[in-house]
Scaffold this motif. Structure first.
Motif, short mmCIF file in Angstrom:
data_model
loop_
_atom_site.label_atom_id
_atom_site.label_comp_id
_atom_site.label_asym_id
_atom_site.label_seq_id
_atom_site.Cartn_x
_atom_site.Cartn_y
_atom_site.Cartn_z
N ALA A 73 0.85 -1.19 0.00
CA ALA A 73 0.00 0.00 0.00
C ALA A 73 0.88 1.23 0.00
O ALA A 73 2.02 1.20 0.47
CB ALA A 73 -0.90 0.01 1.23
N ASN A 74 0.35 2.32 -0.53
CA ASN A 74 1.09 3.57 -0.56
C ASN A 74 0.11 4.74 -0.37
O ASN A 74 -1.05 4.62 -0.69
CB ASN A 74 1.83 3.72 -1.88
N GLY A 75 0.60 5.85 0.14
CA GLY A 75 -0.28 6.99 0.41
C GLY A 75 -1.16 6.66 1.60
O GLY A 75 -0.71 6.02 2.56
N ASP A 127 2.72 0.85 -11.30
CA ASP A 127 4.02 1.51 -11.19
C ASP A 127 3.89 2.80 -10.39
O ASP A 127 3.21 3.73 -10.82
CB ASP A 127 4.57 1.86 -12.58
N CYS A 128 4.53 2.83 -9.23
CA CYS A 128 4.51 4.04 -8.39
C CYS A 128 5.76 4.86 -8.69
O CYS A 128 6.86 4.30 -8.81
CB CYS A 128 4.47 3.66 -6.91
N VAL A 129 5.60 6.18 -8.74
CA VAL A 129 6.76 7.04 -9.02
C VAL A 129 7.80 6.99 -7.90
O VAL A 129 8.93 7.42 -8.08
CB VAL A 129 6.35 8.52 -9.23
N GLU A 130 7.40 6.46 -6.74
CA GLU A 130 8.36 6.36 -5.65
C GLU A 130 9.32 5.18 -5.84
O GLU A 130 10.17 4.92 -4.99
CB GLU A 130 7.63 6.27 -4.32
N LEU A 213 0.32 6.12 -14.32
CA LEU A 213 1.11 5.84 -13.11
C LEU A 213 0.25 5.74 -11.86
O LEU A 213 -0.90 6.18 -11.84
CB LEU A 213 2.15 6.95 -12.92
N GLY A 214 0.85 5.20 -10.81
CA GLY A 214 0.14 4.85 -9.58
C GLY A 214 -0.70 5.94 -8.95
O GLY A 214 -1.80 5.68 -8.46
N TYR A 215 -0.18 7.17 -8.91
CA TYR A 215 -0.92 8.20 -8.18
C TYR A 215 -2.24 8.55 -8.84
O TYR A 215 -3.10 9.18 -8.20
CB TYR A 215 -0.07 9.46 -7.95
N LYS A 216 -2.42 8.15 -10.11
CA LYS A 216 -3.70 8.43 -10.78
C LYS A 216 -4.80 7.45 -10.35
O LYS A 216 -5.97 7.67 -10.62
CB LYS A 216 -3.53 8.36 -12.31
MO LIG Z 1 2.52 6.30 -6.01
#
Ligand SMILES: [Mo]
Ligand SMILES: Nc1nc2c(c(=O)[nH]1)N[C@H]1C(S)=C(S)[C@@H](COP(=O)(O)O)O[C@H]1N2
Length: 253
Positions: A73-75, A127-130, A213-216
């Protein structure tokens, strides 16, 4: 219209003007004003057609045994507040999805009704930018079915996904042009790897928009809004990270 048209507005109007049917491109390409704006001259049909075909292409899908052992998980991992806590306690039975804005038939759809709709399954790589990626299977309702049901008004250019969580008081949200919103792999998912979507991954409903990408991929989605412009939405840049950290609005592959 002027040649100052942004790429974002242009792609938005292409999607709407063509009704997302490639055959509709002919009519658009024959419109002399549109051709002039693009500066493509006689090549307009071909250029628009090729752009739409590229944008509608599917993201790679994988075999079940290629899935990652865990999907991290992220965010936000747990939205703050009593309202979400109550949803956890009642196993999200009363969660609803509002569909409003520039639609002919605004609606409030109970989660059970969404789960009863025709679903799509896809095994894709996130794919997460992190700097991490993971492959997982997602099941959910194509956003296209929801938008068709609500009936977009002709002025609609963008679809905004509103979330139940916030960072420092600013709600998370994301937005897309109509090409990505109607893309066959754009789904609101309720299952991850055949089990109920975990809280940390956006329960009970999260977006998958596999070319980006992931944040979207908005988690904890409770409202879809059709708009003509992103200017009036929060910071006006089309998403939480776009507003707060200058991330690209179009995070496509
Ligand atoms: Mo992300
Ligand atoms: N509502 C909401 N959606 C969100 C986030 C968030 O913090 N809140 N984080 C984003 C980011 S940066 C990524 S990489 C993915 C992570 O999804 P996951 O937690 O299922 O791995 O969710 C995206 N969607």
């Amino acid at each position: 219209m002027t040649t100052m048209l942004s790429r974002r507005a242009l792609v938005g109007s292409m999607a709407a003007g063509s009704g997302l049917l490639l055959s509709g491109c002919d009519a658009l390409g024959n419109n002399s004003q549109f051709r002039e704006v693009l500066g493509f001259g006689e090549d307009a049909n071909y250029a628009i057609h090729r752009t739409l075909v590229d944008r509608m292409a599917l993201a790679k899908e994988f075999a079940p045994n290629q899935r990652s052992p865990i999907f991290r998980a992220n965010g936000t991992r747990l939205p703050v507040g009593d309202v979400y806590a109550r949803h956890i306690a009642t196993e999200f039975r009363d969660w609803t999805l509002v569909i409003d804005g520039l639609v002919a038939r605004p609606q409030i759809v109970p989660i059970n009704q969404l789960r009863a709709m025709p679903a799509r399954q896809q095994i894709t790589r996130h794919d997460c930018v992190e700097g991490w990626s993971a492959i997982a299977k997602w099941t959910g309702v194509p956003v296209k079915l929801l938008l068709d049901g609500a009936g977009l008004k002709p002025e609609a250019r963008f679809i905004v996904f509103h979330c139940a969580d916030a960072n420092d008081g600013t709600p998370y949200y994301e937005s897309f042009d109509l090409i990505d919103a109607f893309h066959p792999q754009t789904i609101l998912a309720w299952h991850l790897n055949d089990g109920p979507l975990p809280v940390q991954n956006g329960a009970p409903l999260r977006l998958r928009v596999e070319r980006q990408l992931g944040y979207k991929h908005a988690k904890y989605v409770n409202r879809i809004e059709a708009v003509a412009s992103l200017a009036g939405i929060y910071g006006g840049k089309g998403g939480f990270w776009e507003d707060s950290a200058g991330y690209e609005w179009y995070a496509g592959a």
